[in-house]
Design an enzyme around this catalytic site. Sequence first.
Site, short mmCIF file in Angstrom:
data_model
loop_
_atom_site.label_atom_id
_atom_site.label_comp_id
_atom_site.label_asym_id
_atom_site.label_seq_id
_atom_site.Cartn_x
_atom_site.Cartn_y
_atom_site.Cartn_z
N SER A 1 34.12 33.14 60.66
CA SER A 1 32.95 33.85 61.20
C SER A 1 32.50 33.12 62.47
O SER A 1 32.86 31.95 62.67
CB SER A 1 31.82 33.79 60.17
OG SER A 1 30.58 34.18 60.73
N TYR B 1 26.63 29.61 53.62
CA TYR B 1 27.58 30.43 54.39
C TYR B 1 28.14 29.65 55.58
O TYR B 1 29.35 29.61 55.80
CB TYR B 1 26.88 31.70 54.86
CG TYR B 1 27.79 32.73 55.47
CD1 TYR B 1 28.48 33.66 54.69
CD2 TYR B 1 27.97 32.80 56.85
CE1 TYR B 1 29.30 34.62 55.26
CE2 TYR B 1 28.80 33.76 57.44
CZ TYR B 1 29.46 34.67 56.64
OH TYR B 1 30.28 35.62 57.20
P1 NAD Z 1 32.08 43.31 52.31
O1 NAD Z 1 31.01 43.02 51.33
O2 NAD Z 1 32.28 44.72 52.75
O3 NAD Z 1 33.46 42.73 51.79
C1 NAD Z 1 33.56 41.59 51.02
C2 NAD Z 1 34.75 41.74 50.11
O4 NAD Z 1 34.85 40.58 49.28
C3 NAD Z 1 34.60 42.96 49.18
O5 NAD Z 1 35.85 43.59 49.06
C4 NAD Z 1 34.17 42.32 47.88
O6 NAD Z 1 34.53 43.09 46.76
C5 NAD Z 1 34.96 41.01 47.95
N1 NAD Z 1 34.47 40.00 47.03
C6 NAD Z 1 33.21 39.54 46.86
N2 NAD Z 1 33.17 38.64 45.86
C7 NAD Z 1 34.44 38.53 45.40
C8 NAD Z 1 35.04 37.76 44.37
N3 NAD Z 1 34.33 36.95 43.59
N4 NAD Z 1 36.37 37.91 44.15
C9 NAD Z 1 37.10 38.76 44.92
N5 NAD Z 1 36.58 39.51 45.90
C10 NAD Z 1 35.27 39.38 46.14
O7 NAD Z 1 31.80 42.38 53.57
P2 NAD Z 1 32.57 42.24 54.95
O8 NAD Z 1 31.51 42.33 55.97
O9 NAD Z 1 33.74 43.12 55.04
O10 NAD Z 1 33.04 40.70 54.87
C11 NAD Z 1 34.41 40.31 54.72
C12 NAD Z 1 34.60 38.89 55.25
O11 NAD Z 1 34.29 38.87 56.64
C13 NAD Z 1 33.69 37.86 54.59
O12 NAD Z 1 34.39 36.64 54.40
C14 NAD Z 1 32.58 37.71 55.61
O13 NAD Z 1 31.97 36.44 55.51
C15 NAD Z 1 33.36 37.85 56.91
N6 NAD Z 1 32.53 38.21 58.05
C16 NAD Z 1 31.85 39.40 58.10
C17 NAD Z 1 31.08 39.70 59.21
C18 NAD Z 1 30.33 41.02 59.35
O14 NAD Z 1 29.53 41.16 60.28
N7 NAD Z 1 30.55 42.00 58.51
C19 NAD Z 1 30.99 38.79 60.26
C20 NAD Z 1 31.68 37.57 60.17
C21 NAD Z 1 32.46 37.31 59.06
#
Ligand code: NAD
Length: 260
Positions: free
Chosen positions: A142, A155
Amino acid sequence: MFENVLKGKTAVVTGSNSGIGLGIARELAKAGADVVLNSYTDDEADHKLAEEIAAEYGVTARYVQADMSKGAQCRALIEKAGACDILVNNAGIQHVAPIPEFPEGKWDAIIAINMSSAFHTTAAALPMMRKAGWGRVINIASAHGLTASPFKSAYVAAKHGVVGLTKVTALETAEEPITANAICPGYVLTPLVESQIPDTMKEYDMSREDVIKNVMLKRQPSKEFATVEQMGGTAIFLCTDAAAQITGTTISVDGGWTAL
Ligand code: NAD
């Protein structure tokens, strides 16, 4: 652009029944990779996602349930996948609170899911990559793996940890045809982010547009969300020969956030 470049490769994407993980899995499948989807649930809808991807892109796609907060299940996911040429560590959760009030359970869960899971899956996947003679570890960190914000202690710590783990993985595989890198997204409009918009509109008495521009994208100079397709495209690039000497580093896809 990347049609068939990943034919014959198997990709495991953790946390891929939603958001960035699902977007990356789709893009990898579009580029010809067989994909293994994952989350902690085991619903019909999860398996349907895999079926849809298989039908749409003519690849093999499976959904494997495993809870990324548990080390043994992380390792079992890779074993069940049977092959893992491309490992995308994406599963992640968030909790926002000042340090004195930060619930201990939330701290533990975020460290486990957002950071330790990548250690366990990598430990299980590297022997397979070595046997196959090729591998790519792609950790979804991130902008918070490179900078900090208040109230996101777990985080930010976990994402900085993922960047550190990425560097160690790269050094331990440096003389092999394996690379390890971290993609650092800025704000991406996933269902998780979308769901925060109505509450923020109420909290600040703002329009949707103002919440997006002046609250969410305040630190993202482009004033645009990055997309899941851009994350997928970056992951595919890291799998190409052009990126064979890119290892142990971070690629920011953040509209200029970390340039500030
Ligand atoms: P999201 O909530 O849509 O996706 C998260 C995924 O992780 C989901 O598929 C969820 O089911 C899964 N998950 C959660 N707990 C779990 C567990 N215990 N075991 C297995 N799977 C699990 O969120 P996102 O925004 O798509 O985030 C995905 C990644 O990207 C994360 O690591 C997040 O930190 C990172 N990220 C997101 C953003 C953003 O703006 N959306 C920015 C930077 C980084």
